[in-house]
Scaffold this active site. Structure first.
Site, PDB file in Angstrom:
ATOM      1  N   HIS A 505       0.833  -1.207   0.000  1.00 20.76           N
ATOM      2  CA  HIS A 505       0.000   0.000   0.000  1.00 20.76           C
ATOM      3  C   HIS A 505       0.869   1.259   0.000  1.00 20.76           C
ATOM      4  O   HIS A 505       0.742   2.123  -0.865  1.00 20.76           O
ATOM      5  CB  HIS A 505      -0.911  -0.014   1.232  1.00 20.76           C
ATOM      6  CG  HIS A 505      -1.736   1.230   1.388  1.00 20.76           C
ATOM      7  ND1 HIS A 505      -3.065   1.294   1.018  1.00 20.76           N
ATOM      8  CD2 HIS A 505      -1.420   2.465   1.842  1.00 20.76           C
ATOM      9  CE1 HIS A 505      -3.516   2.523   1.244  1.00 20.76           C
ATOM     10  NE2 HIS A 505      -2.538   3.248   1.753  1.00 20.76           N
ATOM     11  N   GLU A 506       1.755   1.335   0.960  1.00 17.84           N
ATOM     12  CA  GLU A 506       2.587   2.538   1.067  1.00 17.84           C
ATOM     13  C   GLU A 506       3.496   2.679  -0.144  1.00 17.84           C
ATOM     14  O   GLU A 506       3.780   3.788  -0.598  1.00 17.84           O
ATOM     15  CB  GLU A 506       3.406   2.511   2.364  1.00 17.84           C
ATOM     16  CG  GLU A 506       2.580   2.506   3.650  1.00 17.84           C
ATOM     17  CD  GLU A 506       1.545   3.626   3.724  1.00 17.84           C
ATOM     18  OE1 GLU A 506       1.754   4.688   3.104  1.00 17.84           O
ATOM     19  OE2 GLU A 506       0.502   3.427   4.379  1.00 17.84           O
ATOM     20  N   HIS A 509       1.806   4.558  -2.847  1.00 12.57           N
ATOM     21  CA  HIS A 509       1.937   6.019  -2.734  1.00 12.57           C
ATOM     22  C   HIS A 509       3.303   6.462  -3.276  1.00 12.57           C
ATOM     23  O   HIS A 509       3.415   7.469  -3.973  1.00 12.57           O
ATOM     24  CB  HIS A 509       1.858   6.455  -1.270  1.00 12.57           C
ATOM     25  CG  HIS A 509       0.470   6.405  -0.685  1.00 12.57           C
ATOM     26  ND1 HIS A 509      -0.609   7.029  -1.262  1.00 12.57           N
ATOM     27  CD2 HIS A 509       0.004   5.824   0.448  1.00 12.57           C
ATOM     28  CE1 HIS A 509      -1.678   6.838  -0.508  1.00 12.57           C
ATOM     29  NE2 HIS A 509      -1.340   6.107   0.538  1.00 12.57           N
ATOM     30  N   HIS A 512       3.282   6.468  -6.942  1.00  5.39           N
ATOM     31  CA  HIS A 512       2.515   7.617  -7.421  1.00  5.39           C
ATOM     32  C   HIS A 512       3.437   8.840  -7.513  1.00  5.39           C
ATOM     33  O   HIS A 512       3.384   9.610  -8.468  1.00  5.39           O
ATOM     34  CB  HIS A 512       1.352   7.868  -6.448  1.00  5.39           C
ATOM     35  CG  HIS A 512       0.273   8.765  -6.960  1.00  5.39           C
ATOM     36  ND1 HIS A 512      -0.757   9.199  -6.164  1.00  5.39           N
ATOM     37  CD2 HIS A 512       0.059   9.336  -8.165  1.00  5.39           C
ATOM     38  CE1 HIS A 512      -1.563   9.978  -6.875  1.00  5.39           C
ATOM     39  NE2 HIS A 512      -1.088  10.077  -8.093  1.00  5.39           N
TER      40      HIS A 512
HETATM   41 ZN   LIG Z   1      -2.538   5.327   2.042  1.00  7.51          ZN
END
Ligand SMILES: [Zn+2]
Length: 716
Positions: A505-506, A509, A512
């Site tokens: 998940h991290e 980011h 991104h």
């Molecule tokens: Zn998040």
């Protein structure tokens, strides 16, 4: 997974105008005599890759002086733009703001890491001093009448109409941001607003320091190892290590953080221990002692309500939602209330399954909140023959890190090369250079995996520097932070399936940020609407469970053998297991957040509000909000996720729908779909409206049924 505290520290969200940072020029060489206090901390970043954060030059005692200098410099930058003799133009006003206050931004980046990752020693006091100053600075910028007159002039000019769509969006966002934050208020109201903002900044700091204090001071001590029956060995030895750190060797410490609490709740057969740990954890900020947050919350809510009214909005929630993808509190509530009854119904089924097992074991209990995780594990084993303790030996943190890097290589062509010669703020921090397919430099990725005293709980991503290309190409520096428990010297760090999910998940980011290809720093990377920003990160979780990643990287830490197919099948089959629990614990928090901020300026007793609202919603008594009000840092440690915790569900609706694009194509490594994700979502930052970016990728607007399918809830 949902509900991860991410990216922006309190600092980052305060600095609205800030953008990326420039490269680095240190004003003096090491060893030379200092002429100005804090000069080294303020200087541009030196070194390779366009400069890197100079952790080795940070002197904590100089932070306050450094902020005074940096704020003065940022004010001077603003004055220069405001007093430009040339008529206002996009270039000399809007673009000039993009590059103003660079020194303050760099300093805030350094300090933000101290407040999030190293909040010990003098830092809490420094934070209390600095945060109100930053708030005051931000107000001065927003309330600078000459500056706003120029922004407004650009917004109303013929030039504005002719700007390209990206510049048009930038100018519009800047104008609306100033208006939303009070640029059009009377002089008296501006002064009032400033006072409110400065007071809020203090309250936010006190709130998060209270939570941190309760996480560090309340420890559940165990003196007899027999009391830890059922808890996996790796967790027990981590508890012994924690006790050593507290100078109590020979005992076991259950520290008051999520990563310590969860395995006890899931595996300890000692019910009294579970109850104690549960109560301690969910009482953070609510102990009627000097770290109690209830009074602060009431004041924060009141001030937010007053501020929203002053700014012309019905409530704080209306003010916050206006520029999000959801646009109105109603739209967010509608989505939450569509999912809520389905999740509650699922909880009823889950509890019934658990009660059956407890009864058959002759436990003679009624399922209480401290039993949920424990009996859920038993149901998982009974229904799916899946015991996550069998999975854990295959989940080596370092291997999975390699796995997520490999997947990013497949999707975006990235290569990762560890670099060992850059300054770090703690010996546990490691750095990788990210290269593209052709071997060109893309950015840096800092990884700070382990829990330590003074580190905020949870996991988050942070950008030390955003990608941009205003005056010259500047590459990004991103970081991932988590709280894995460090293994003994020479031992492999094994993590849970949930933790593995968090890792991906991290990293989503971070990707991104790394994929960003924009011109203006304020539109870069993860600087997108709050209810859109979790979309790339949640989507990235999907690659963990792809057979490609699991077969190569989920390998047994002793035998090196990959996760057996039958175990993998079981994980897949159990994918929607316990979704009632995770959806309800999350949604209860999200609904309370929205309702607290829709309540206007009514006087609120947080505990009573929480109790009554949950009762009215029909909250099942067998579980609790993921973040109870007195410890809900997402919404009270800064304005960040206030009236915005719904964002995770909003983003997850996009995520589930987007994942089906891959499934409908050749799977999660389909190069065409990956390219489209890159072009329409990952690389564009905030240069396009999120709804448009999603539509371009999906081929239509979002549909909620994919989310319901993904969680195993009935679609109709
Ligand atoms: Zn998040």
């Amino acid at each position: 997974m949902l509900h991860r505290r991410t990216l922006k520290s309190a600092i980052a969200s305060i600095l609205l105008l800030v953008s990326g940072s420039t490269g680095y020029v240190c004003s003096q060489e090491k060893g030379e005599k200092k002429t100005m206090p804090a000069a080294e901390m303020l200087a541009t970043w030196l070194g390779p890759y366009g400069g890197v954060p100079p952790w080795h030059l940070v002197r904590q005692e100089e932070f306050v002086a450094a902020f005074d200098i940096a704020i003065a410099e940022a004010q001077a930058d603003i004055e220069k733009i405001a007093n430009d003799p040339a008529p206002p133009s996009f270039e000399n006003t809007i673009v000039a703001l993009e590059t103003a206050g660079r020194t303050l931004e760099r300093l805030s980046t350094l300090f933000g890491v101290y407040t999030s990752n190293l909040n010990v020693g003098p830092i809490p006091d420094i934070e209390r001093t600095v945060m109100p100053k930053l708030s005051e600075h931000e107000d001065k910028v927003i309330q600078n009448a000459k500056l706003f007159a120029r922004i407004e002039a650009v917004y109303q000019s013929d030039e504005y109409k002719k700007l390209d769509p990206i510049q048009h969006r930038l100018a519009e966002d800047r104008y609306k941001q100033f208006v939303r934050q009070g640029a059009k208020l009377s002089v008296e109201d501006k002064a009032r607003l400033s006072k409110i903002n400065t007071r809020l900044a203090s309250l936010f700091t006190d709130f998060s320091q209270n939570v941190l204090a309760d996480e560090q001071s309340y420890v559940t001590w165990v003196e007899d190892k027999a009391e830890l029956a059922g808890i996996p060995d790796s967790v027990v030895s981590a508890m012994a290590n924690a006790a050593k750190e507290y100078k109590k060797p020979g005992q076991w410490a259950v520290t008051n953080t999520r990563s310590s609490m969860e395995p006890v709740l899931a595996y300890a057969s000692n019910r009294a221990l579970r109850e104690k740990v549960w109560k301690t954890y969910y009482s953070r900020g609510d102990n009627a002692d000097k770290h109690d947050n209830n009074g602060l919350i009431a004041e924060i809510l009141k001030l937010r309500a007053v501020r929203a009214k002053m700014l012309g909005y019905e409530t704080h929630a209306h003010w916050r939602l206006e520029r999000q993808m959801a646009k109105t509190p109603q739209a967010a509530m509608d989505l939450m209330l569509k999912v809520w009854p389905k999740a509650v119904a699922r909880v009823r089924e889950e509890v019934a399954d658990m009660q059956k097992i407890a009864d058959s074991e002759g436990a003679k209990i009624t399922i209480e909140p401290w039993d949920y995780r424990y009996y859920a594990e038993k149901v998982r084993t009974a229904k799916y023959a899946l015991d996550f303790n069998e999975v854990k030996p295959y989940l080596q943190m370092e291997k999975l890190r390699e796995g997520m890097m490999w997947a990013a290589g497949e999707l975006y062509g990235f290569q990762f090369k560890q670099v060992n010669d850059l300054p770090v703020y703690h010996p546990d921090v490691r750095v990788w250079e990210v290269l593209d397919k052709s071997g060109s430099h893309v950015g840096l990725w800092y990884f700070d995996p382990y829990a330590r005293a003074g580190k905020r709980s949870g996991a988050w991503m942070n950008a030390y520097r955003n990608q941009e290309n205003v005056t010259k190409p500047i590459t990004t520096i991103v970081s991932n932070n988590s709280n894995f428990v460090k293994a003994d010297e020479g031992q492999v760090v094994l993590i849970s399936w949930d933790d593995a999910d968090t890792l991906f998940h991290e990293f989503g980011h971070a990707l991104h940020g790394l994929c960003s290809k924009v011109q203006y720093p304020s539109q870069s990377g993860t600087n997108v609407a709050r209810d859109y920003v979790e979309f790339p990160s949640q989507l990235n979780e999907h690659w963990l469970s792809t057979p490609e990643v699991l077969s190569k990287f989920a390998v047994h830490y002793k035998t090196g053998k990959p996760l057996p197919k039958e175990l993998l099948d079981k994980i897949e089959k159990a994918a929607t297991f316990n979704q009632g629990f995770s959806t309800v614990e999350y949604l209860a928090s999200a609904l309370i957040d929205m309702k607290l901020h829709l309540a206007g300026d009514a006087a609120i007793d947080p505990d009573a509000f929480e109790r009554d609202t949950l009762a009215a919603l029909g909250m099942p008594r067998e579980l609790v909000m993921r973040h109870r009000t007195p410890q809900f840092s997402h919404i009270f440690a800064d304005d960040g996720y206030s009236a915005g915790y719904y964002s995770y569900l909003w983003s997850d609706t996009l995520t589930a729908d987007a994942a089906e694009v891959f499934k409908e194509a050749a799977g999660f490594y389909d190069p065409k779909v990956a390219q489209s994700l890159h072009d329409n979502v990952m690389s564009v930052g905030n240069t396009v409206d999120p709804a448009e970016g999603f539509r371009a990728f999906r081929g239509r607007d979002v549909d909620i049924s994919a989310l319901l399918r993904f969680r195993g809830f009935p679609v109709n």
